[in-house]
Write an enzyme that holds these catalytic residues in place. Sequence first.
Site, PDB file in Angstrom:
ATOM      1  N   TRP A   1      -7.508   4.993 -16.163  1.00  0.00           N
ATOM      2  CA  TRP A   1      -8.290   4.872 -17.397  1.00  0.00           C
ATOM      3  C   TRP A   1      -7.422   4.627 -18.633  1.00  0.00           C
ATOM      4  O   TRP A   1      -7.943   4.586 -19.729  1.00  0.00           O
ATOM      5  CB  TRP A   1      -9.115   6.145 -17.610  1.00  0.00           C
ATOM      6  CG  TRP A   1     -10.039   6.459 -16.480  1.00  0.00           C
ATOM      7  CD1 TRP A   1     -11.345   6.068 -16.354  1.00  0.00           C
ATOM      8  CD2 TRP A   1      -9.740   7.224 -15.304  1.00  0.00           C
ATOM      9  NE1 TRP A   1     -11.871   6.548 -15.185  1.00  0.00           N
ATOM     10  CE2 TRP A   1     -10.919   7.255 -14.504  1.00  0.00           C
ATOM     11  CE3 TRP A   1      -8.607   7.869 -14.824  1.00  0.00           C
ATOM     12  CZ2 TRP A   1     -10.987   7.918 -13.277  1.00  0.00           C
ATOM     13  CZ3 TRP A   1      -8.659   8.518 -13.597  1.00  0.00           C
ATOM     14  CH2 TRP A   1      -9.839   8.543 -12.835  1.00  0.00           C
ATOM     15  N   ASP A   2      -6.124   4.499 -18.473  1.00  0.00           N
ATOM     16  CA  ASP A   2      -5.198   4.426 -19.606  1.00  0.00           C
ATOM     17  C   ASP A   2      -5.252   5.722 -20.417  1.00  0.00           C
ATOM     18  O   ASP A   2      -5.225   5.707 -21.642  1.00  0.00           O
ATOM     19  CB  ASP A   2      -5.513   3.220 -20.491  1.00  0.00           C
ATOM     20  CG  ASP A   2      -4.419   2.947 -21.516  1.00  0.00           C
ATOM     21  OD1 ASP A   2      -3.285   3.423 -21.324  1.00  0.00           O
ATOM     22  OD2 ASP A   2      -4.696   2.263 -22.525  1.00  0.00           O
ATOM     23  N   PHE A   3      -5.319   6.842 -19.718  1.00  0.00           N
ATOM     24  CA  PHE A   3      -5.300   8.148 -20.363  1.00  0.00           C
ATOM     25  C   PHE A   3      -3.859   8.659 -20.479  1.00  0.00           C
ATOM     26  O   PHE A   3      -3.580   9.830 -20.200  1.00  0.00           O
ATOM     27  CB  PHE A   3      -6.167   9.140 -19.595  1.00  0.00           C
ATOM     28  CG  PHE A   3      -7.641   9.014 -19.873  1.00  0.00           C
ATOM     29  CD1 PHE A   3      -8.104   8.453 -21.052  1.00  0.00           C
ATOM     30  CD2 PHE A   3      -8.578   9.487 -18.966  1.00  0.00           C
ATOM     31  CE1 PHE A   3      -9.469   8.345 -21.320  1.00  0.00           C
ATOM     32  CE2 PHE A   3      -9.936   9.387 -19.216  1.00  0.00           C
ATOM     33  CZ  PHE A   3     -10.386   8.815 -20.393  1.00  0.00           C
ATOM     34  N   ASP A   4      -2.948   7.759 -20.859  1.00  0.00           N
ATOM     35  CA  ASP A   4      -1.588   8.222 -21.114  1.00  0.00           C
ATOM     36  C   ASP A   4      -1.592   9.198 -22.284  1.00  0.00           C
ATOM     37  O   ASP A   4      -2.510   9.220 -23.101  1.00  0.00           O
ATOM     38  CB  ASP A   4      -0.651   7.047 -21.380  1.00  0.00           C
ATOM     39  CG  ASP A   4      -1.181   6.080 -22.440  1.00  0.00           C
ATOM     40  OD1 ASP A   4      -2.232   6.358 -23.029  1.00  0.00           O
ATOM     41  OD2 ASP A   4      -0.545   5.043 -22.664  1.00  0.00           O
TER      42      ASP A   4
ATOM     43  N   LYS B   1      -6.239  11.720 -24.930  1.00  0.00           N
ATOM     44  CA  LYS B   1      -7.242  10.710 -25.277  1.00  0.00           C
ATOM     45  C   LYS B   1      -8.640  11.116 -24.814  1.00  0.00           C
ATOM     46  O   LYS B   1      -9.636  10.674 -25.393  1.00  0.00           O
ATOM     47  CB  LYS B   1      -6.873   9.372 -24.647  1.00  0.00           C
ATOM     48  CG  LYS B   1      -5.678   8.678 -25.264  1.00  0.00           C
ATOM     49  CD  LYS B   1      -5.435   7.352 -24.565  1.00  0.00           C
ATOM     50  CE  LYS B   1      -4.283   6.596 -25.165  1.00  0.00           C
ATOM     51  NZ  LYS B   1      -4.030   5.305 -24.454  1.00  0.00           N
TER      52      LYS B   1
END
Length: 805
Positions: free
Chosen positions: A479-482, A508
């Site tokens: 999810w691009d939850f970096d 995020k």
Amino acid sequence: MKNNLGSPVGGLWILRALGALTILMGLFLAVGGAYLAVLGGSLYFVLAGVALLVSGLLIARGNPSGALLFALTLVATAIWAVADAGLHFWPLVSRLVALAVLGLLIALAYPTLARASGRTAGRGAHALAALLAVALIATGGYAFVPTPVIAAQGTAPTPVPVTPQTAQKNWQHWGNTTAGDRFAALDQITKSNVNQLEVAWTAHTGDIPVSTGSGAEDQNTPLQIGDTVYVCTAYGKVLALNADTGAQLWKFDPQAKGPNWQRCRGLGYFDQDAPLAATAVPTGGTPPAAAAGNSVAGDCRKRLLLPTLDARLIALDATSGQPCAAFGNKGTVDLSVGMGEIKFGYYQQTSTPLIAGGLVIVGGRVADNWSVDEPPGVVRAFDVVSGELVWAWDSGNPAVTRLPADGKTYTRGAPNVWAAMSYDPKLDLVYLPTGNATPDFFGGHRTAEEDKYSSSIVALEGRTGKVRWHFQTTHHDLWDFDLPAQPLLYDVPNGQGGTQPALIQTTKQGEIFMFNRETGVPIAEVQEKPVPQGSIPGERYSPTQPFSVGMPSIGNTTLTESDMWGATPFDALLCRISFKGMRSEGVYTPPGLDHALQMPGSLGGMNWGSVSVDPTTATMFVNDMRLGLANYMIPRDKMPKNASGIEMGAVPQEGTPFGAMRQRFLSQLGIPCQAPPFGTMTAIDLKTRKIAWQVPVGTVRDTGPLGIKMHLPIPIGMPTLGPSLATQSGLVFFAGTQDFYLRAFDSASGKEVWKARLPVGSQGGPMTYVSPATGRQYVVITAGGARQSPDRGDYVIAYALPASK
């Protein structure tokens, strides 16, 4: 016969026009509502649409029954609105105001309608029109009243006085300290006098950020050392300004080039004459020059460390602005060494370098979603005086601790660290908020090592770069939850009269984690909970994800159809249709070939601005944005040519079977589809780990539907992007809104107690200091333009209380 409003001919045209308007509204609601009902949505819209159609036809024919039918529809709508949305202001506005305005027009036209049918109108229509007019005026007035999402309760804590021993002397790190607290132990500016703040000086950098797509953004927090303020621009230029006048002392231009994502969030500062907080000496290795006490003759004993957007690290003399010749190669360390091929714009520095003892530590931003063969995400520590590489941490190959072997590179595509890092000198631990292995939305190719450290807090020994502990906040991140924010290091109350060393990490996805920063053991409870599973061929999915149930979650409630919103019932209906056409299974809705709603999206939740904290009251301040994303995967053979999607749009993800699409979840008017607020400031009591208050932040004055400025200070709460500042006098300063203001909030209640109009918006971090020359406290903000705003500038503005005469 005269054609005027009181004549039969004039009245007939009024009724026809009013009937036509009602028919058009009814037709839209009926057709859209029927489609929504087919999707399994609310039946209200189709029923209301049919009622409006019939009502409009009757009104156009001069039949008073049309007005009565409309009145019944309006009453039924009010009952449905309360049942659907509760007694919440903005959701009710969306559902009721448009029909109430139409109802007012029909009530005013009712006498004409009665005469057209040969009847005599009573006073009831006039009374109803007056009632609707008063209600609409009251609604319009209340829209300008700031209303907390969660109101403060109980007695406000009394600010603790600042003493000469505890008073802040300098602001010498991006987050003020390496703990990232963004707290100023200063109290010259207080709640009682903040409304007297005025512009003390304004400086111009001469470097206006041009934003096209994901272009240049001013996101700087200035530093202050003694009588000098240091700023860096989006393109990496550095200016030294007089702390009392803003006069330029020197300027340095690194001549850095990059195609996108140009920004400099902060500089590093090192004073070789100050005692080191920790001796960063690698075990069995050669001490760094700074740690060994090597002297630097003359210049550069006080130096700035500048990260550039073309992968360089430059040391500058803080007094003259000249490069420090003994650092690296004539003042520059080339960060491309050991990285392999770096295509133009694929690797750069955006966040502040971390000064940890005698080391300067850097990560780097990579262009996430082009391919699996992105530049490495290696984190490196250099001697802050000589520029010599002391250690490297390559998450994809921890065996590489300095330079790779000849002909080899650091692990390409491995997790990186693009956000600011933190450092505890007592524990000699460096804390890294990591990203995920590239690309973001497909991970079937990732190795065990890449998955292990993705989207995690990683604690490294400052002396060696070896991993002491790590905790993953998102497993197998798709999810691009970096982790976007600098970890906060703070000693939290332990419930027994003492404290324990904590690390607090915002994410995020709206989660807040709290760990013992020495051991990595959660202090606030974390639960592994089952999450939905996807079905993309070749992908794997984590069956569970960690949820920080011991701390508040912010803005990540799973959306329902009733949460859909719009400026009118019509765009709200379209949002409901979009919502019912997507999978929405909560924060971890997995990407698929169909449309999936990610809420909050990969923009946040919380983002790079991090948090601030008042340690005298144990209160942490968190700003967020609430922007959903509509995502879907694209098979390789159907990928559009020349896809880039640096922030939104189609991303190629070459080397995987799928590209991906990211689109903001907005209505046709460009307004978020879920109910406001779209951004808040939240105070969290770290003693109780509960929300103390939460308020919307930002108005629609400088934005609006279709990007048109509304010029109305309606405090609906807009997406936020930028850091806050807490002071010991009980104030929280913040500027990262969509409107052009620097604000001050009462830290005990969340009440806005002051604001200053900026020439353009700001994503910068406010900072404050007391001038050693004049004893005057300043609050400084850079203003280069708000996110998504075309208005740009190059301002550095300092505010202060009126000078004593």
